[in-house]
Scaffold this motif. Sequence first.
Motif, PDB file in Angstrom:
ATOM      1  N   ASP A 108      -4.472   2.800  -3.452  1.00 33.76           N
ATOM      2  CA  ASP A 108      -5.655   3.427  -3.204  1.00 33.76           C
ATOM      3  C   ASP A 108      -6.882   2.632  -2.652  1.00 33.76           C
ATOM      4  N   VAL A 124       0.913  -1.207  -0.025  1.00 35.53           N
ATOM      5  CA  VAL A 124      -0.007  -0.124   0.196  1.00 35.53           C
ATOM      6  C   VAL A 124       0.767   1.434   0.125  1.00 35.53           C
ATOM      7  N   GLU A 125       1.845   1.325   0.855  1.00 38.45           N
ATOM      8  CA  GLU A 125       2.868   2.650   0.797  1.00 38.45           C
ATOM      9  C   GLU A 125       3.588   2.606  -0.152  1.00 38.45           C
ATOM     10  N   ARG A 126       4.187   1.700  -0.978  1.00 36.41           N
ATOM     11  CA  ARG A 126       4.910   1.704  -2.091  1.00 36.41           C
ATOM     12  C   ARG A 126       4.284   2.040  -3.414  1.00 36.41           C
ATOM     13  N   HIS A 127       3.064   1.290  -3.367  1.00 36.31           N
ATOM     14  CA  HIS A 127       2.555   1.281  -4.765  1.00 36.31           C
ATOM     15  C   HIS A 127       1.308   2.082  -5.102  1.00 36.31           C
ATOM     16  N   LYS A 128       0.789   2.902  -4.095  1.00 38.58           N
ATOM     17  CA  LYS A 128      -0.202   3.778  -4.152  1.00 38.58           C
ATOM     18  C   LYS A 128      -1.468   3.030  -4.824  1.00 38.58           C
TER      19      LYS A 128
END
Length: 338
Positions: free
Chosen positions: A41, A35-39
């Motif tokens: 959403d 979630v943090e690295r690949h956005k």
Amino acid sequence: MLDDRKLDDRKLEVLKAIVTDYVASREPVGSKALVERHKLDVSAATVRNDMAALEEEGYITQPHTSAGRIPTDKGYRLFVDKLARIKPLSGAERNAITSFMNGTADVDDLVMRTVRLLAQLTRQVAIVQYPVAQHDVIRHVELVSLTAERMMVIVVQSSGRVEQTVLEAPTADEGRLHGLRQKVAAATIGRGPADAAGALVGLLDTIAPEDRAFAAPVIASVLETIAAEPASQVVVAGVPNLAGAAFEANMRPLLEALEEQVVLMRLLGEAAGDEVTVRIGQENTAHGFQSTSLVASGYGADFGASLGVVGPTRMDYPSTIAAVRAVARYVSRFLIEG
């Protein structure tokens, strides 16, 4: 239940992110990191649900009790088939190919340069099959007097292969040498190896009796040269790259298989074709290669040869495919134009 036709776009993106991160880090990938690295959403909880679905279908697995997941062979296959975008080679990489291959002298030199270049570009083990032209003909034959007791016999084939043999035998004067050169050339140039060999067998009977002792070893040397197969059908480079590949399986069967010409020919044969072929894990039936991935391509349409790289299934497929495709096209162009 999911299958590779029904995976929705979000789950495909999750799988793509897992493959990308695992290839880069070699560490199992968790939902929070994705979630943090690949956005993505979406929440980490949603990603965990997607990962559970992907795991149930066999696209990812949990290697330890940690929360992280890694791709399976099935996951890599879906990534290669549906998700991977082939990375264009950088200007530096294209220039490296051109500069590394410029000045290639003959087929032996071409093969050795190609296998070293592939190993350097991909940081994997490179395998290159010798090109053997299906319609190869003798292009040139030359006899060169080196000393009174030594002569060099040079045979050039249309594939670009150049064979040189030094004979330890008394040489004749330039006039007799020129006459023999013309006779050997007339019997061989423009013919395939089999036809040329047949013509050479009867050539000695047309030589004047006083010249036969001089001509016989020369004719025998040309015969031996055109009948000989390449010294090595497949060449390998980059085996030390395996040391940094972090294979999870025992590497000994792979190292042993890399020394077997028959196994390597079979491996490349299974992946032969004009386009790049990717074989992942158990898709490789050749012994010793079930824990590896092979990225291979045919080259030189009239030569029936292939080249490729072998590495762990945790491979940068987009970059590797681009490198293999670019090198195969360059070598094909060299053979066609050469």
